[in-house]
Design a protein around this motif. Structure first.
Motif, short mmCIF file in Angstrom:
data_model
loop_
_atom_site.label_atom_id
_atom_site.label_comp_id
_atom_site.label_asym_id
_atom_site.label_seq_id
_atom_site.Cartn_x
_atom_site.Cartn_y
_atom_site.Cartn_z
N GLU A 9 0.83 -1.21 0.00
CA GLU A 9 0.00 0.00 0.00
C GLU A 9 0.86 1.25 0.00
OE1 GLU A 9 -3.97 -1.54 2.43
OE2 GLU A 9 -2.22 -0.79 3.54
N ALA A 10 1.89 1.27 0.82
CA ALA A 10 2.75 2.44 0.90
C ALA A 10 3.50 2.67 -0.41
CB ALA A 10 3.74 2.28 2.05
N SER A 11 4.03 1.58 -0.98
CA SER A 11 4.79 1.70 -2.22
C SER A 11 3.92 2.19 -3.36
CB SER A 11 5.42 0.35 -2.57
OG SER A 11 6.13 0.42 -3.79
N GLU A 12 2.74 1.60 -3.50
CA GLU A 12 1.88 1.96 -4.62
C GLU A 12 1.30 3.36 -4.48
OE1 GLU A 12 -0.97 -1.18 -4.90
OE2 GLU A 12 0.45 -2.56 -5.89
N ALA A 13 1.19 3.85 -3.26
CA ALA A 13 0.60 5.18 -3.05
C ALA A 13 1.51 6.31 -3.50
CB ALA A 13 0.24 5.36 -1.58
N VAL A 14 2.83 6.06 -3.55
CA VAL A 14 3.76 7.17 -3.80
C VAL A 14 4.67 6.96 -5.00
CG1 VAL A 14 3.78 7.83 -1.37
CG2 VAL A 14 5.49 6.21 -2.23
N GLY A 15 4.64 5.77 -5.63
CA GLY A 15 5.59 5.46 -6.68
C GLY A 15 5.57 6.43 -7.84
N ASP A 16 4.40 6.88 -8.23
CA ASP A 16 4.28 7.79 -9.37
C ASP A 16 4.86 9.17 -9.08
OD1 ASP A 16 3.10 5.78 -10.82
OD2 ASP A 16 1.05 6.51 -10.53
N LEU A 26 9.26 6.37 3.66
CA LEU A 26 9.18 6.83 2.28
C LEU A 26 10.38 7.73 2.05
CD1 LEU A 26 5.39 7.80 2.12
CD2 LEU A 26 6.45 5.61 1.51
N ARG A 27 11.04 7.56 0.90
CA ARG A 27 12.29 8.29 0.68
C ARG A 27 12.37 8.74 -0.77
NH1 ARG A 27 16.73 8.32 4.21
NH2 ARG A 27 18.78 8.59 3.25
N THR A 28 12.89 9.94 -0.97
CA THR A 28 13.09 10.46 -2.32
C THR A 28 14.25 11.45 -2.29
OG1 THR A 28 11.96 11.40 -4.25
CG2 THR A 28 11.57 12.49 -2.14
N ALA A 29 14.69 11.87 -3.47
CA ALA A 29 15.73 12.88 -3.58
C ALA A 29 15.30 13.94 -4.58
CB ALA A 29 17.06 12.25 -4.00
N VAL A 30 15.76 15.15 -4.36
CA VAL A 30 15.51 16.25 -5.27
C VAL A 30 16.86 16.78 -5.75
CG1 VAL A 30 14.45 18.52 -5.59
CG2 VAL A 30 13.42 16.87 -3.99
N SER A 84 0.14 11.04 2.04
CA SER A 84 -0.49 12.31 1.67
C SER A 84 0.54 13.43 1.64
CB SER A 84 -1.61 12.64 2.65
OG SER A 84 -2.17 13.90 2.37
N LEU A 85 1.41 13.47 2.64
CA LEU A 85 2.45 14.49 2.68
C LEU A 85 3.42 14.34 1.51
CD1 LEU A 85 3.27 14.53 6.50
CD2 LEU A 85 2.11 16.33 5.21
N ALA A 86 3.72 13.10 1.13
CA ALA A 86 4.63 12.87 0.00
C ALA A 86 4.07 13.50 -1.28
CB ALA A 86 4.87 11.38 -0.19
N GLY A 87 2.80 13.29 -1.53
CA GLY A 87 2.20 13.88 -2.72
C GLY A 87 2.23 15.39 -2.69
N SER A 88 1.96 15.96 -1.52
CA SER A 88 1.96 17.42 -1.40
C SER A 88 3.36 18.00 -1.57
CB SER A 88 1.39 17.82 -0.03
OG SER A 88 0.05 17.41 0.11
N ILE A 89 4.36 17.31 -1.01
CA ILE A 89 5.74 17.78 -1.17
C ILE A 89 6.17 17.72 -2.63
CG2 ILE A 89 8.15 17.22 -0.66
CD1 ILE A 89 7.21 16.35 2.14
N SER A 90 5.84 16.63 -3.31
CA SER A 90 6.21 16.51 -4.72
C SER A 90 5.60 17.62 -5.55
CB SER A 90 5.79 15.14 -5.27
OG SER A 90 6.55 14.11 -4.69
N ALA A 91 4.33 17.95 -5.27
CA ALA A 91 3.66 19.05 -6.00
C ALA A 91 4.36 20.37 -5.73
CB ALA A 91 2.20 19.11 -5.60
N ALA A 92 4.76 20.60 -4.48
CA ALA A 92 5.43 21.86 -4.13
C ALA A 92 6.80 21.95 -4.79
CB ALA A 92 5.56 21.97 -2.61
N VAL A 93 7.50 20.82 -4.87
CA VAL A 93 8.81 20.80 -5.53
C VAL A 93 8.67 21.08 -7.02
CG1 VAL A 93 10.71 19.25 -6.19
CG2 VAL A 93 9.92 19.33 -3.81
#
Length: 225
Positions: A9-16, A26-30, A84-93
């Motif tokens: 669930e966690a992986s599929e919610a943020v992969g895109d 959850l981890r990402t880089a900018v 939810s926060l991951a999606g919002s951060i990606s949009a802000a970035v």
């Protein structure tokens, strides 16, 4: 929003959005072009998280990238609030003309220690490293973690019998599920060899030219289908 999500669930919610699920985070880089730009990215992420920043967000700033991680820290797990926060951060970035991507820094290292009596050795490693119990732990054999969030977690694997001829401390490298095979191929090309893939895609066992072992791990293959 505090419901703990399964690995899938966690992986599929943020992969895109360019985030990857690794070891309960959850981890990402900018990628960035300067420390000033990295600071701007981090500030935007904090602003997006608002009052949730302290309890969910961590950021590592470098001149060429910001590595962001999300976890409900009190539970040491990913919840719907984190996705939810991951999606919002990606949009802000994206509003800054940048992108969240699973590139450099999107991995986590663990050290595994094999032991016959975990409860007997765990206090030594906890004291030596000034580590703490992982949040939510409830037993004398659970993992220990760096309270500053910088050093690798250490977990303990029970042995059934002594293994004097095999290394009993090894690295576990958790990588994005879609990067594992590429990482393994690189290690083999660099002189290593595959010891076992019988538990893939949960983990592959590799070794260097002298037989010292390490595991490449992902979130996949760990939950019943």
């Amino acid at each position: 929003m505090d419901e703990v999500l399964s690995r899938r669930e966690a992986s599929e919610a943020v992969g895109d959005d360019g985030w990857r699920f690794l070891l309960g985070t959850l981890r990402t880089a900018v990628p960035t072009r300067s420390m000033a730009e990295s600071a701007e990215v981090a500030a935007r992420a904090v602003a997006v998280c608002g009052d949730d920043a302290d309890a969910h967000l961590r950021a590592d700033l470098r001149a060429d990238r910001v590595v962001l991680s999300l976890q409900t820290l009190g539970l040491a797990a990913v919840t719907a609030r984190d996705t939810s926060l991951a999606g919002s951060i990606s949009a802000a970035v994206r509003d800054l003309g940048l992108h969240t991507l699973p590139v450099a820094g999107v991995q986590l290292l663990e050290i595994a220690i094999d032991a016959l009596d975990i409860a007997a050795i765990r206090p030594f490693w906890k004291a030596l490293l000034a580590y703490a119990d992982e949040p939510g732990s409830d037993g004398p054999e659970d993992a220990i973690v760096d309270p500053a969030g910088e050093g690798p977690a250490i977990w303990f694997q029970r042995m059934d019998e002594p293994r004097p001829q095999r290394n009993r401390i090894h690295f576990d490298l958790c990588v994005p599920h879609d990067a594992a095979e590429r990482r393994i191929a690189g290690a083999v090309a660099a002189g290593g060899h595959l010891v076992s893939d019988s538990r893939a895609p949960a983990f592959w066992i590799l070794a260097d030219a002298e037989g010292n072992e390490a595991c490449v791990t992902t979130w996949q293959g760990r939950d019943p289908e």
